[in-house]
Scaffold this motif. Structure first.
Motif, short mmCIF file in Angstrom:
data_model
loop_
_atom_site.label_atom_id
_atom_site.label_comp_id
_atom_site.label_asym_id
_atom_site.label_seq_id
_atom_site.Cartn_x
_atom_site.Cartn_y
_atom_site.Cartn_z
N ARG A 1 83.83 -12.96 -0.26
CA ARG A 1 82.62 -13.50 -0.86
C ARG A 1 81.44 -12.91 -0.15
NH1 ARG A 1 84.06 -18.52 -1.40
NH2 ARG A 1 84.56 -18.21 -3.57
N ARG A 2 80.46 -12.45 -0.93
CA ARG A 2 79.33 -11.76 -0.34
C ARG A 2 78.04 -12.49 -0.67
NH1 ARG A 2 80.71 -5.40 -1.38
NH2 ARG A 2 82.67 -5.45 -0.31
N GLY A 3 77.09 -12.44 0.24
CA GLY A 3 75.84 -13.10 0.00
C GLY A 3 74.66 -12.25 0.41
N SER A 4 73.48 -12.59 -0.10
CA SER A 4 72.27 -11.87 0.28
C SER A 4 71.15 -12.86 0.53
CB SER A 4 71.87 -10.89 -0.82
OG SER A 4 71.55 -11.58 -1.99
N PRO A 5 70.24 -12.55 1.44
CA PRO A 5 69.19 -13.49 1.81
C PRO A 5 68.03 -13.41 0.85
CG PRO A 5 68.98 -11.51 3.11
CD PRO A 5 70.17 -11.31 2.20
N ARG A 6 68.31 -13.42 -0.46
CA ARG A 6 67.28 -13.10 -1.43
C ARG A 6 66.15 -14.11 -1.46
NH1 ARG A 6 68.88 -8.79 -0.84
NH2 ARG A 6 70.19 -7.68 -2.29
N GLY A 7 66.44 -15.41 -1.25
CA GLY A 7 65.38 -16.38 -1.42
C GLY A 7 64.88 -16.93 -0.11
N ARG A 8 65.38 -16.44 1.02
CA ARG A 8 65.11 -17.08 2.29
C ARG A 8 63.95 -16.44 3.01
NH1 ARG A 8 70.04 -19.12 5.66
NH2 ARG A 8 70.79 -18.77 3.58
N ARG A 9 64.08 -15.14 3.34
CA ARG A 9 63.01 -14.50 4.08
C ARG A 9 62.52 -13.25 3.40
NH1 ARG A 9 63.91 -14.84 10.57
NH2 ARG A 9 64.35 -17.04 10.71
N ARG A 10 63.01 -12.98 2.17
CA ARG A 10 62.77 -11.67 1.62
C ARG A 10 62.06 -11.71 0.28
NH1 ARG A 10 67.74 -7.97 1.64
NH2 ARG A 10 66.07 -6.50 1.36
N ARG B 1 64.08 1.37 -6.49
CA ARG B 1 63.64 2.67 -7.01
C ARG B 1 62.40 2.48 -7.88
NH1 ARG B 1 66.58 5.20 -10.69
NH2 ARG B 1 66.13 7.32 -10.06
N GLY B 2 61.44 3.34 -7.64
CA GLY B 2 60.22 3.28 -8.45
C GLY B 2 59.22 2.24 -7.99
N GLU B 3 59.57 1.44 -6.98
CA GLU B 3 58.63 0.45 -6.46
C GLU B 3 57.73 1.10 -5.41
OE1 GLU B 3 58.15 -2.42 -7.61
OE2 GLU B 3 59.95 -2.80 -8.81
N ASP B 4 56.46 0.92 -5.56
CA ASP B 4 55.50 1.54 -4.64
C ASP B 4 55.24 0.59 -3.47
OD1 ASP B 4 53.65 3.23 -3.55
OD2 ASP B 4 52.00 2.59 -4.87
N ARG B 5 56.26 0.45 -2.63
CA ARG B 5 56.14 -0.43 -1.47
C ARG B 5 56.69 0.28 -0.25
NH1 ARG B 5 55.73 -6.58 -2.99
NH2 ARG B 5 55.07 -6.35 -5.17
N ALA B 6 56.02 0.09 0.87
CA ALA B 6 56.42 0.76 2.10
C ALA B 6 57.74 0.20 2.61
CB ALA B 6 55.34 0.57 3.16
N ALA B 7 58.48 1.04 3.34
CA ALA B 7 59.78 0.64 3.87
C ALA B 7 59.67 -0.57 4.78
CB ALA B 7 60.44 1.81 4.60
N GLU B 8 58.60 -0.63 5.58
CA GLU B 8 58.49 -1.77 6.50
C GLU B 8 58.23 -3.07 5.75
OE1 GLU B 8 54.53 0.59 7.05
OE2 GLU B 8 56.66 1.01 6.66
N THR B 9 57.70 -2.98 4.53
CA THR B 9 57.51 -4.17 3.72
C THR B 9 58.83 -4.64 3.12
OG1 THR B 9 55.26 -3.47 3.16
CG2 THR B 9 56.28 -5.12 1.72
N LEU B 10 59.66 -3.67 2.71
CA LEU B 10 60.95 -4.00 2.12
C LEU B 10 62.00 -4.34 3.17
CD1 LEU B 10 61.05 -1.22 -0.63
CD2 LEU B 10 60.52 -3.64 -0.94
N ALA B 11 61.80 -3.90 4.38
CA ALA B 11 62.77 -4.14 5.46
C ALA B 11 62.07 -4.71 6.69
CB ALA B 11 63.49 -2.84 5.80
N PRO B 12 61.49 -5.90 6.58
CA PRO B 12 60.69 -6.44 7.69
C PRO B 12 61.50 -6.76 8.94
CG PRO B 12 60.94 -8.07 5.95
CD PRO B 12 61.46 -6.79 5.40
N GLU B 13 62.71 -7.29 8.77
CA GLU B 13 63.50 -7.67 9.94
C GLU B 13 63.98 -6.44 10.71
OE1 GLU B 13 63.74 -10.56 11.08
OE2 GLU B 13 63.12 -11.83 9.41
N LEU B 14 64.42 -5.44 9.99
CA LEU B 14 64.88 -4.21 10.65
C LEU B 14 63.71 -3.48 11.29
CD1 LEU B 14 67.46 -2.72 11.25
CD2 LEU B 14 67.26 -1.53 9.06
N THR B 15 62.56 -3.53 10.65
CA THR B 15 61.36 -2.92 11.23
C THR B 15 61.03 -3.55 12.58
OG1 THR B 15 60.44 -2.37 9.06
CG2 THR B 15 58.89 -2.52 10.89
N SER B 16 61.10 -4.86 12.63
CA SER B 16 60.82 -5.56 13.90
C SER B 16 61.81 -5.15 14.97
CB SER B 16 60.87 -7.07 13.68
OG SER B 16 59.86 -7.49 12.79
#
Length: 419
Positions: A9-18, A310-325
């Motif tokens: 079973r797989r899960g994603s933190p879609r509604g929590r911090r992202r 794909r096609g979203e004009d958003r910076a990587a640090e915005t899409l990956a805030p936890e890994l950026t930190s």
């Protein structure tokens, strides 16, 4: 997030911090039929019960309440009331097929028996493979026939949407949304979002797939958990999941996919989050036939995020805030995320980093080797016999590199994109 049956079973933190960084087999016949087990000491009983279930299945497809209730014990008043309601709840669902198969006859004592039965059904125009669920039936014999006295999910099996209430049906161009306790306008918005997701996914994954998506929207997160057969707490912060079955050889799955929406977490997302969540889940539907037990979670979830972003004009640090930190704190991961890192019963930040790391691994492959190579890599991993060596061999055959070098390149990529 994809929920694999029966493997994991797989899960994603879609509604929590992202919110800012979120995210079929041979055609069965439409006739209602059942099959009794072979070489079973209770084969006669199984055949008799099969005859009862044949009539029950025919009644479902014919929308015949009297025929449906005829299989139930006349004195089982509560069961008859509950099942009359369940059949009425299905009234607007376009069923293509509804079948039962007797899998096992358990306890049997003269005029009483327990049977484990598999129910399979398909939705007209959407399912090229059935949804399957196990039921445990208790039966009593009266005269020459058997009557059902109890009908419940088998151990480890999930419930079905129509058991939670009247099902409202909304169809889009590429989707059908089935909801309980949700307004038609809300379901229409979800269908419209899935209709946008399907062409986006087809562009990211230009391989044959149904381009048809079935979405279930229960009334609450508790209803979602009942559909998944898991504790409610596991899904409170999860906006959506995809259920389905994968094999070990990349063959077509035998069970249809369902995208299940948590209406509470999903409603808390802005339009970008809702769009990426449903594009992510639709990607799992599209890639199912190329996903197997050999596919690591970082690749299946990372590819789904890659398709969604794909096609979203958003910076990587915005899409990956936890890994950026983590990268900026000098705590960048040294290895690609392992399957256990995607367990959603632990630290939400660690879970987010796993998803973000998988996405950036796929982003790296697409950027350096191209989209077609990323797709070919995904297919090669999924087609491998077993997990051991799958990624290593695909990296060598498709990308011309080693897993060790790919991992080193990924670490450098994280430093460049997020540092």
């Amino acid at each position: 997030m994809a929920v694999r049956r029966p493997d994991a079973r797989r899960g994603s933190p879609r509604g929590r911090r992202r919110a800012a960084g979120t995210v079929l087999a041979a055609l069965l016949t439409a006739s209602a039929c059942t099959t009794a087990p072979r070489d079973n000491s209770a084969s006669l009983t199984a055949r008799e019960i099969t005859a009862v279930l044949d009539g029950r299945a025919d009644a479902v497809l014919a929308r015949d309440p009297a025929g449906y209730l005829a299989s139930l014990a006349p004195a089982a008043e509560k069961l008859r009331a509950d099942q009359r309601s369940e059949l009425a709840n299905l009234a607007d669902v376009p069923l293509k097929s509804w079948t039962y198969e007797v899998k096992d006859i358990g306890e049997q004592d003269g005029g009483w028996a327990t049977a484990e039965v598999e129910l399979r059904y398909r939705i007209e125009g959407y399912d090229s493979a059935p949804v399957a669920t196990r039921r445990t039936l208790e039966l009593m014999r009266e005269g020459e026939r058997w009557y059902i006295t109890a009908d419940r999910p088998a151990k480890g099996s999930a419930g079905q949407l129509w058991q939670q209430g009247d099902v409202t049906v909304v169809e889009g161009d590429h989707s059908i949304v089935l909801g309980v306790g949700r307004g038609e306008e809300e379901l229409r918005r979800i269908a419209d979002t899935v209709d946008l997701a399907v062409p986006a996914v087809s562009d990211a994954w230009p391989r044959p797939w149904t381009r048809r998506v079935v979405v279930l929207v229960p009334d609450t997160v508790r209803g979602m958990a009942r559909l998944l057969g898991s504790p409610e707490a596991s899904y409170r912060g999860i906006a959506a999941v995809t259920t389905g079955e994968v094999g070990g050889t990349g063959e077509r799955p035998a069970i249809a996919d369902r995208v299940i929406v948590n209406p509470e977490a999903y409603a808390g997302l802005e339009s970008f989050g809702q769009r990426t969540v449903l594009t992510h889940e639709t990607t799992h539907v599209a890639t199912r036939t190329s996903t197997s037990t050999a596919t690591p979670v970082w690749l299946s979830e990372g590819f789904a995020d890659w398709a969604a972003y794909r096609g979203e004009d958003r910076a990587a640090e915005t899409l990956a805030p936890e890994l950026t930190s983590a990268v900026r704190a000098g705590e960048a991961p040294q290895e690609l995320p392992a399957d256990p890192d995607f367990g959603f019963d632990g630290d939400p930040a660690e879970l987010a980093r796993a998803y973000e790391g998988g996405w950036l691994a796929c982003e790296l492959i697409a950027e350096r080797w191209g989209r077609e190579k990323l797709i070919a890599f995904y297919e090669a991993v999924g087609a491998h016999q077993g997990r051991k060596g799958a990624v290593e061999k695909a990296a060598d055959a498709v990308l011309g590199t080693t897993l060790e070098q790919l991992t080193a390149d990924w670490r450098a990529y994280l430093a460049t994109r997020l540092g």
